[in-house]
Design an enzyme around this catalytic site. Structure first.
Site, short mmCIF file in Angstrom:
data_model
loop_
_atom_site.label_atom_id
_atom_site.label_comp_id
_atom_site.label_asym_id
_atom_site.label_seq_id
_atom_site.Cartn_x
_atom_site.Cartn_y
_atom_site.Cartn_z
N ASP A 185 -14.03 3.12 5.58
CA ASP A 185 -13.19 2.44 4.58
C ASP A 185 -13.84 1.13 4.15
OD1 ASP A 185 -11.25 4.36 5.08
OD2 ASP A 185 -10.27 3.12 6.60
N1 URA Z 1 -10.81 5.76 10.57
C1 URA Z 1 -10.29 4.93 9.65
O1 URA Z 1 -9.09 4.76 9.58
N2 URA Z 1 -11.15 4.30 8.83
C2 URA Z 1 -12.48 4.44 8.89
O2 URA Z 1 -13.20 3.83 8.10
C3 URA Z 1 -13.00 5.30 9.86
C4 URA Z 1 -12.13 5.95 10.70
#
Ligand code: URA
Length: 237
Positions: free
Chosen positions: A106
């Protein structure tokens, strides 16, 4: 060279993982002998037929590149962003070949991100069948109870589908927050954030610290390094 499925050839040429290559084909970005191919399963002989991706010829004999980047928060893991946000490829100074991220992190998540031009390798990491573990360090609001941690460990329902069992350990208890390590081997969108949301503990910070046995270690934020064969073996160990 014998005929092979088009998506497999694109993966071998380092365009994308096999699954993502299917999407690129569907989007009409690939031609064979001058014609756009959008159906799956088309078999092509790369020695005698000409393949293009986004108008450029697809070649098979590219040198393989494997990078580990410590992604900072505030970067997107796509190679282009229509909204103009910072992209991870801008951190890859000195890399001339095309690489793509293996999976995603993310915008607000930091830590280990592998980039490669080896589509088969990416597939081995991404496919849940191979169960490559990804470990995250997270700080969440409050102190999750034993029962709630057990829910994470046993698997809980997210969007109608149960998560695979996770390994969870508490690293530190702070006044109003808790820092935990969680290991999963699926890559659903925002999975760790949504798992903690499901037990009513908001994720405040999230960092991926390992793929299998390969740890991020002391790699500084925003920097990358080339992975050695020993590193690659660690991922699958
Ligand atoms: N889980 C999440 O919530 N975000 C990420 O970027 C990776 C795993």
């Amino acid at each position: 060279m014998p005929e092979e499925r088009l998506q497999k050839i694109l993966a071998k040429a380092g365009i994308a993982s096999r699954r993502n290559a299917e999407e690129l084909i569907r989007q009409g970005k690939v031609t064979v002998d001058g014609k756009v191919v959008t159906e799956m399963g088309c078999r092509v002989d790369p020695d005698t037929q000409s393949i293009t991706f986004e108008g450029r010829p697809v070649r098979l004999e590219e040198e393989k590149i494997y990078l580990l980047l410590n992604k900072p928060r505030g970067y997107v893991t796509t190679m282009h962003d229509p909204q103009g946000r910072p992209i991870v490829s801008s951190l890859l100074t000195g890399i001339t070949g095309r690489v793509f991220p293996v999976g995603r992190l993310d915008f607000d998540t930091e830590g280990a991100l592998i980039l490669t031009n080896d589509g088969d390798f990416a597939e081995r990491i991404l496919h849940p069948r191979f169960e490559i573990e990804r470990t995250y360090l997270t700080t969440v609001r409050g102190l999750p109870s034993r029962e709630k941690i057990r829910l994470l460990e046993e698997g809980l329902e997210l969007e109608g589908k149960k998560t695979w069992p996770a390994k969870v350990s508490i690293i530190a208890k702070e006044a109003a927050t808790t820092t935990l390590e969680i290991t999963i081997h699926e890559g659903r969108k925002r999975q760790v954030r949504n798992m903690f949301q499901a037990i009513d503990h908001r994720v405040l910070t999230l960092k991926r610290i390992a793929y299998g046995g390969l740890r991020l270690g002391a790699l500084p934020t925003g920097k990358y390094r080339h992975l050695t064969p020993a590193d690659l073996a660690l991922i699958f160990s």
